[in-house]
Design a protein around this motif. Structure first.
Motif, PDB file in Angstrom:
ATOM      1  N   ILE A   1       0.409  -4.815   6.923  1.00 40.38           N
ATOM      2  CA  ILE A   1      -0.070  -4.035   5.795  1.00 40.38           C
ATOM      3  C   ILE A   1      -0.068  -2.567   6.201  1.00 40.38           C
ATOM      4  O   ILE A   1      -0.193  -2.235   7.388  1.00 40.38           O
ATOM      5  CB  ILE A   1      -1.501  -4.490   5.389  1.00 40.38           C
ATOM      6  N   SER A   2       0.077  -1.665   5.250  1.00 37.92           N
ATOM      7  CA  SER A   2       0.031  -0.247   5.565  1.00 37.92           C
ATOM      8  C   SER A   2      -1.412   0.169   5.843  1.00 37.92           C
ATOM      9  O   SER A   2      -2.360  -0.466   5.376  1.00 37.92           O
ATOM     10  CB  SER A   2       0.582   0.577   4.402  1.00 37.92           C
ATOM     11  N   HIS A   3      -1.561   1.250   6.612  1.00 36.05           N
ATOM     12  CA  HIS A   3      -2.905   1.750   6.898  1.00 36.05           C
ATOM     13  C   HIS A   3      -3.592   2.229   5.625  1.00 36.05           C
ATOM     14  O   HIS A   3      -4.813   2.111   5.488  1.00 36.05           O
ATOM     15  CB  HIS A   3      -2.834   2.885   7.924  1.00 36.05           C
ATOM     16  N   GLU A   4      -2.821   2.748   4.675  1.00 34.97           N
ATOM     17  CA  GLU A   4      -3.402   3.204   3.403  1.00 34.97           C
ATOM     18  C   GLU A   4      -3.986   2.036   2.628  1.00 34.97           C
ATOM     19  O   GLU A   4      -5.106   2.110   2.108  1.00 34.97           O
ATOM     20  CB  GLU A   4      -2.345   3.920   2.558  1.00 34.97           C
ATOM     21  N   ASP A   5      -3.223   0.942   2.541  1.00 34.45           N
ATOM     22  CA  ASP A   5      -3.725  -0.233   1.826  1.00 34.45           C
ATOM     23  C   ASP A   5      -4.906  -0.865   2.552  1.00 34.45           C
ATOM     24  O   ASP A   5      -5.853  -1.356   1.919  1.00 34.45           O
ATOM     25  CB  ASP A   5      -2.611  -1.265   1.659  1.00 34.45           C
TER      26      ASP A   5
END
Length: 246
Positions: free
Chosen positions: A53-57
């Motif tokens: 998963i992305s760090h933003e998500d």
């Protein structure tokens, strides 16, 4: 009677110290960011890379989770994020719930515990004020009584905590299980055991996360207690030097 009021007030101080020491790290977002960016010693991957998963998500999901625990969100349903399958962790995409049914059900019980913790903190705060006002009616200086009783209660609690910390340090995993056996009973006992290959939350918060947050809590308890004990000792020494002290 005044000593009863003093020790009850001191117990309220203890409840405030413990509750705030748990609440602060639980909702301290920089701690989560630090945890998410730490590389695993075996895989070399951080939490976001492990899950896929992305760090933003991941930050978005965590923010919504904490909002739910604070009662600012009604449910964990409807939280979505792009998750690519990695290390046999189930893939999830936009349009589906990020958290599984088991995770959502478990967090209902976790939120209930925090609601009780917030309630205990609030009751202790207002009861402490009421007790101090009550002590004003039966003696001239309630702060002297509160300082002496608080110093004794907090010093005793720190001694107990040192012994407890030693026991927990022997086998933190077993201690963590015992914590769940105590606080998650009945139907709640069916939901706190999550599966690494089915539930993303256990990958977000593995056992070492709770070890670190437990250390965080313990450090805050020690710091807050030490400050109160030092302030109480200083006040008591100052008050004893006043003319006419009895």
């Amino acid at each position: 009677m005044r000593w009863v009021l003093g020790y009850v007030a001191a117990l309220c101080v203890l409840v405030l110290v413990i509750s705030q020491s748990v609440i602060i790290p639980t909702f301290f977002m920089p701690f989560f960011r630090w945890h998410y960016t730490r590389a695993d010693a075996q895989t070399g991957l951080d939490i976001a890379e492990t899950i896929g998963i992305s760090h933003e998500d991941l930050t978005h999901v965590t923010t919504e989770l904490l909002r739910y625990m604070r009662g600012r969100r009604d449910s964990l349903e409807g939280i979505t994020a792009v998750v690519a399958g990695r290390n046999e962790v189930a893939s999830r995409v936009y349009g589906q719930n990020f958290f599984s049914e088991t995770e959502i059900r478990h967090m209902v019980d976790v939120r209930r515990l925090y609601e009780q913790l917030f309630a205990a903190r609030n009751v202790a705060f207002f009861l402490l004020i009421a007790l101090v006002l009550g002590m004003l009616l039966i003696q001239d200086n309630p702060l002297f009584l509160l300082a002496r009783c608080s110093r004794e209660i907090l010093a005793g609690f720190l001694a107990v905590m040192v012994v407890l910390a030693g026991v927990i340090a022997i086998d933190f995993g077993r201690s963590w299980d015992i914590f769940h056996y105590i606080f998650f009973r009945g139907d709640a006992a069916n939901y706190w055991r999550l599966m690494p290959f089915e539930d993303l939350m256990i990958n977000m918060y593995p056992l070492h996360f709770f070890l670190h947050i437990s250390i965080f809590v313990a450090v805050l308890v020690v710091i807050m207690s030490a400050i109160i004990i030092a302030a109480a000792s200083f006040y008591l020494q100052y008050h004893r030097r006043l003319p006419g002290f009895n």
